[in-house]
Design a protein around this motif. Sequence first.
Motif, PDB file in Angstrom:
ATOM      1  N   TRP A  65       6.829  25.155 -18.718  1.00 32.25           N
ATOM      2  CA  TRP A  65       6.529  26.373 -19.450  1.00 32.25           C
ATOM      3  C   TRP A  65       5.164  26.178 -20.090  1.00 32.25           C
ATOM      4  O   TRP A  65       4.994  25.309 -20.950  1.00 32.25           O
ATOM      5  N   GLY A  66       4.185  26.959 -19.658  1.00 35.06           N
ATOM      6  CA  GLY A  66       2.851  26.908 -20.224  1.00 35.06           C
ATOM      7  C   GLY A  66       2.608  28.095 -21.128  1.00 35.06           C
ATOM      8  O   GLY A  66       2.946  29.227 -20.774  1.00 35.06           O
ATOM      9  N   VAL A  67       2.032  27.842 -22.298  1.00 33.37           N
ATOM     10  CA  VAL A  67       1.703  28.918 -23.230  1.00 33.37           C
ATOM     11  C   VAL A  67       0.232  28.819 -23.622  1.00 33.37           C
ATOM     12  O   VAL A  67      -0.323  27.722 -23.729  1.00 33.37           O
ATOM     13  N   ASP A  68      -0.369  29.977 -23.814  1.00 34.52           N
ATOM     14  CA  ASP A  68      -1.776  30.039 -24.216  1.00 34.52           C
ATOM     15  C   ASP A  68      -2.018  31.367 -24.913  1.00 34.52           C
ATOM     16  O   ASP A  68      -1.313  32.353 -24.650  1.00 34.52           O
ATOM     17  N   ALA A  77      -3.301  31.248 -14.492  1.00 32.31           N
ATOM     18  CA  ALA A  77      -2.294  30.196 -14.312  1.00 32.31           C
ATOM     19  C   ALA A  77      -1.180  30.661 -13.377  1.00 32.31           C
ATOM     20  O   ALA A  77      -0.730  29.906 -12.504  1.00 32.31           O
ATOM     21  N   ARG A  78      -0.753  31.898 -13.528  1.00 30.69           N
ATOM     22  CA  ARG A  78       0.302  32.429 -12.644  1.00 30.69           C
ATOM     23  C   ARG A  78      -0.167  32.461 -11.193  1.00 30.69           C
ATOM     24  O   ARG A  78       0.581  32.076 -10.287  1.00 30.69           O
ATOM     25  N   ASP A  93       3.371  32.157 -20.425  1.00 30.04           N
ATOM     26  CA  ASP A  93       3.453  33.248 -21.389  1.00 30.04           C
ATOM     27  C   ASP A  93       2.297  33.193 -22.370  1.00 30.04           C
ATOM     28  O   ASP A  93       1.852  32.104 -22.753  1.00 30.04           O
ATOM     29  N   VAL A  94       1.864  34.382 -22.787  1.00 28.71           N
ATOM     30  CA  VAL A  94       0.895  34.493 -23.868  1.00 28.71           C
ATOM     31  C   VAL A  94       1.649  34.184 -25.163  1.00 28.71           C
ATOM     32  O   VAL A  94       2.698  34.776 -25.435  1.00 28.71           O
ATOM     33  N   PHE A  95       1.136  33.218 -25.902  1.00 31.35           N
ATOM     34  CA  PHE A  95       1.787  32.822 -27.143  1.00 31.35           C
ATOM     35  C   PHE A  95       0.732  32.283 -28.095  1.00 31.35           C
ATOM     36  O   PHE A  95      -0.107  31.474 -27.705  1.00 31.35           O
ATOM     37  N   ASP A  96       0.794  32.703 -29.341  1.00 33.27           N
ATOM     38  CA  ASP A  96      -0.135  32.244 -30.370  1.00 33.27           C
ATOM     39  C   ASP A  96       0.483  31.052 -31.091  1.00 33.27           C
ATOM     40  O   ASP A  96       1.454  31.201 -31.832  1.00 33.27           O
ATOM     41  N   LEU A  97      -0.064  29.870 -30.869  1.00 37.63           N
ATOM     42  CA  LEU A  97       0.471  28.656 -31.479  1.00 37.63           C
ATOM     43  C   LEU A  97       0.245  28.602 -32.984  1.00 37.63           C
ATOM     44  O   LEU A  97       0.806  27.731 -33.652  1.00 37.63           O
TER      45      LEU A  97
END
Length: 192
Positions: A65-68, A77-78, A93-97
Amino acid sequence: MAEDDRRRWDERYRSRGAVSIHALAPPHFVRPYLDVIPTAGRALDLACGQGLGAVWLACRGLSVWGVDISPVAIEHARVFSALSGVSERCRFDVFDLDDGLPPGPPVDMILCHQFRDRRLDAAVIERLAPGGLLAVCCMSEVGAGSGRFRAKPGELSAAFAELELIGTAEGEGTAWLLSRARTNALEHPPKQ
């Protein structure tokens, strides 16, 4: 993360273009340690960018699972995972760390390449399954100037001291660390 930062990263990835299948390779700092990188299980790639590390891990056999923060990077990436034939083992998935780690079960590996957020250190350790591997590489003050996003000398080793150290180095503006979560309570050092 501020909307300005998201736009800046989107523009950076847009200007780079899509990733070539020829770019598929392990991150430089793990190459001497390929024998300890898992070939099965779950992985989490933090700030995955265009998915280079995530796709490489999926090619090894992990479900990743990659998030950025960047929607442009996530789309690249997909596409990269599909071209590499591992899209069934990759989720991006787009995710704000800035909001912490995405929720989920313990993982067998966490990859964090070219990203450092000290606020996530405890959550990263907690997210590792027993025996899980942490591979982190970031900018460093060692051999470079200081900066908000640069690790101070010894910072990675100190931040992840409760993990079993496999390898680490600092220099030329880069710091990296490879560590493993301990497998039982007897292996945990006492907290001070």
